[in-house]
Design a protein around this motif. Structure first.
Motif, short mmCIF file in Angstrom:
data_model
loop_
_atom_site.label_atom_id
_atom_site.label_comp_id
_atom_site.label_asym_id
_atom_site.label_seq_id
_atom_site.Cartn_x
_atom_site.Cartn_y
_atom_site.Cartn_z
N LEU A 190 -0.35 20.27 17.09
CA LEU A 190 -0.26 19.10 16.22
C LEU A 190 -0.06 17.83 17.03
O LEU A 190 -0.68 16.79 16.76
N ALA A 191 0.83 17.90 18.04
CA ALA A 191 1.11 16.72 18.86
C ALA A 191 -0.12 16.29 19.67
O ALA A 191 -0.34 15.10 19.89
N LYS A 192 -0.92 17.26 20.11
CA LYS A 192 -2.07 16.95 20.96
C LYS A 192 -3.30 16.52 20.18
O LYS A 192 -4.02 15.58 20.58
N TYR A 193 -3.59 17.18 19.06
CA TYR A 193 -4.85 16.94 18.35
C TYR A 193 -4.70 16.20 17.03
O TYR A 193 -5.70 15.82 16.42
N GLY A 194 -3.48 16.00 16.56
CA GLY A 194 -3.29 15.25 15.32
C GLY A 194 -3.40 16.10 14.07
O GLY A 194 -3.74 17.28 14.12
N TYR A 195 -3.11 15.47 12.94
CA TYR A 195 -3.04 16.18 11.66
C TYR A 195 -4.38 16.76 11.22
O TYR A 195 -4.49 17.91 10.83
N LYS A 196 -5.42 15.93 11.26
CA LYS A 196 -6.70 16.34 10.70
C LYS A 196 -7.30 17.54 11.45
O LYS A 196 -7.65 18.55 10.83
N LYS A 197 -7.41 17.44 12.77
CA LYS A 197 -8.01 18.53 13.55
C LYS A 197 -7.17 19.81 13.45
O LYS A 197 -7.71 20.91 13.38
N THR A 198 -5.84 19.64 13.45
CA THR A 198 -4.96 20.81 13.34
C THR A 198 -5.14 21.49 11.99
O THR A 198 -5.19 22.73 11.91
N ALA A 199 -5.24 20.69 10.93
CA ALA A 199 -5.45 21.26 9.59
C ALA A 199 -6.78 22.00 9.52
O ALA A 199 -6.88 23.08 8.92
N LEU A 200 -7.82 21.43 10.13
CA LEU A 200 -9.14 22.07 10.11
C LEU A 200 -9.12 23.40 10.86
O LEU A 200 -9.74 24.38 10.43
N VAL A 201 -8.42 23.44 12.00
CA VAL A 201 -8.29 24.69 12.75
C VAL A 201 -7.60 25.75 11.90
O VAL A 201 -8.03 26.91 11.83
N ALA A 202 -6.52 25.35 11.21
CA ALA A 202 -5.78 26.28 10.37
C ALA A 202 -6.64 26.82 9.23
O ALA A 202 -6.62 28.02 8.92
N LEU A 203 -7.42 25.94 8.60
CA LEU A 203 -8.28 26.35 7.49
C LEU A 203 -9.36 27.32 7.96
O LEU A 203 -9.68 28.30 7.27
N ALA A 204 -9.92 27.05 9.14
CA ALA A 204 -10.94 27.95 9.69
C ALA A 204 -10.33 29.33 9.96
O ALA A 204 -10.96 30.37 9.69
N LEU A 205 -9.11 29.35 10.48
CA LEU A 205 -8.43 30.62 10.73
C LEU A 205 -8.14 31.36 9.42
O LEU A 205 -8.25 32.59 9.35
N GLY A 206 -7.78 30.60 8.38
CA GLY A 206 -7.52 31.22 7.07
C GLY A 206 -8.76 31.89 6.52
O GLY A 206 -8.71 33.02 6.02
N PHE A 207 -9.90 31.19 6.59
CA PHE A 207 -11.17 31.76 6.13
C PHE A 207 -11.51 33.01 6.92
O PHE A 207 -11.91 34.04 6.35
N LEU A 208 -11.33 32.93 8.26
CA LEU A 208 -11.64 34.07 9.13
C LEU A 208 -10.72 35.25 8.83
O LEU A 208 -11.18 36.40 8.74
N GLY A 209 -9.43 34.98 8.67
CA GLY A 209 -8.47 36.06 8.43
C GLY A 209 -8.74 36.80 7.14
O GLY A 209 -8.70 38.04 7.10
N ILE A 210 -9.02 36.06 6.07
CA ILE A 210 -9.35 36.71 4.79
C ILE A 210 -10.66 37.47 4.92
O ILE A 210 -10.81 38.58 4.38
#
Length: 419
Positions: free
Chosen positions: A72-92
């Motif tokens: 979060l500190a390195k890439y900011g809110y938006k990019k971090t949120a997008l990474v998390a969402l991609a992982l959520g889609f992949l995990g499901i």
């Protein structure tokens, strides 16, 4: 300007739904895991393996708790949120694939990936929604709205899975809940698209880098608070998960009815959080935890003592048709009122007086969420032989939290420089 405002509103709505997805994905682990557990013929093994997915889901917090803050500190809110969402889609998606491959181990990988997703989302969710709200009271209001949706989703998840599965787990496979997995992937994909196309102004860093002479671990009240959080998350997850096993296996209640009653535990958490928000300005965190921890011990102890010797009418479906259930189930369900205010109160006590160390302490707290996998798994080992007897595990955890509120939360390290 109007387009930007419209996109901002859409993003706020998306983030609120994201709050709901955090609890949806987290609470999906236990009921889906129980479906996999039924593939093991030995009942004791089935109970343990059924909670293994939940363990892997929370294992991710131990691995990603601190790195999530660094991302979060390195890439900011938006990019971090997008990474998390991609992982959520992949995990499901991997969990769906486990049904195709008929592999329990593929399911566990999917549960771990989903854990990475919710860990990162928990790290970015609060500050990002606060930023979208402009900070201050508006930002706090949006977080409270998100928390409400999160609690409602937590209640809805086991109820939804139970309604799809029906009265019995026998012969059921993960393919039977594919509709739930499809819904989750669709929501993740939609929110990803919305956030991707929304311009979000990242907050700039001000001033020199903070110099840390010590660490949060130097504060005794924080160390004990971290242990309290470890127990708390395990209690929050293990109490309703084992309630399902108790009702379905020990008392012969249909799986759909059992999951509905467990869902009421989460609804009571929503009620408890609302009450806590009302009285929170007048009652200290310490006093609140002492009160609810004492009540939780009494409720679970009473459930263990009474078992099914007394029957009470309880709602078992969306029509709220009443059926006779063991009073133990009612008492365990009411523990949700107690756990509802513990996280915030423990966090406040543990971070009081930390000053510049508070941010690092938050990352460690996220790591300690791993207790949500360990404590329920230990409880499931005992529940394989006696469901109600297993509640000694959360009772011990609540007892530690009570000790923390009474004695352990006092800051005895005031000599450490915090500014």
């Amino acid at each position: 300007m109007k387009n930007n405002n419209s996109l901002k509103i859409i993003t706020i709505v998306a983030m609120i739904f994201l709050y709901a997805m955090i609890s949806f994905v987290t609470n999906l682990a236990a009921p889906v895991g129980k479906i996999w557990g039924e593939s093991f013929t030995d009942p004791a093994q089935a109970e343990r393996m059924g909670m293994l997915g939940n363990l892997f889901n929370f294992l991710a917090y131990l691995i990603m708790g601190i790195p999530a803050g660094n991302i979060l500190a390195k890439y900011g809110y938006k990019k971090t949120a997008l990474v998390a969402l991609a992982l959520g889609f992949l995990g499901i998606g991997v969990q769906w694939l486990s049904g195709i491959t008929d592999s329990f181990y593929v399911y566990l990988i999917g549960a771990l990936i989903c854990g990475f997703c919710v860990c990162i989302l928990n790290t970015v969710g609060n500050p990002m929604l606060n930023l979208l709200g402009g900070g201050g009271n508006k930002g706090n209001q949006l977080n409270l709205i998100g928390g409400t949706f999160q609690s409602f989703s937590a209640a809805l998840t086991p109820m939804l899975v139970g309604a799809i599965i029906g009265e019995s787990l026998v012969g059921k496979e993960i393919d039977d809940v594919n509709i739930v997995l499809y819904m989750a992937m669709a929501v993740f994909a939609l929110i990803f698209i919305i956030i991707f196309f929304t311009p979000i102004v990242e907050p700039s860093k001000v001033g020199d880098a903070v110099v840390y002479e010590r660490s949060p671990w130097s504060f005794r009240h924080f160390v004990l608070g971290a242990v309290a959080i470890f127990f708390y998350v395990g209690i929050e997850v293990g109490v309703p998960a084992t309630l399902i096993s108790y009702l379905h296996k020990a008392s012969g209640t249909g799986y759909d009815d059992a999951t509905f009653i467990a869902g009421l535990y989460w609804l009571l958490m929503l009620v408890g959080r609302f009450i806590g928000s009302v009285v929170g300005g007048k009652v200290s965190s310490r006093a609140m935890v002492i009160c609810v921890a004492t009540l939780a011990i009494a409720l679970m102890g009473g459930a263990m003592a009474l078992d099914n010797c007394i029957m009470v009418d309880m709602p078992t479906d969306w029509t709220f048709e009443m059926e006779a259930m063991p009073v133990a189930a009612l008492l365990i369900m009411m523990v949700g009122l107690c756990t509802s205010v513990m996280w915030g109160s423990i966090f406040n006590m543990a971070t009081e007086g930390l000053g510049k160390y508070t941010a690092k302490a938050s990352g460690i707290f996220m790591m300690m969420v791993f207790g949500g996998g360990v404590v329920p798994y230990i409880q499931s080992v005992i529940a394989a032989h006696n469901c109600l007897a297993s509640y000694i595990v959360p009772i011990i955890g609540v007892a530690f939290i009570l000790y923390y509120a009474i004695w352990g939360s006092k800051n005895v390290n005031k000599d450490i420089k915090i500014d």
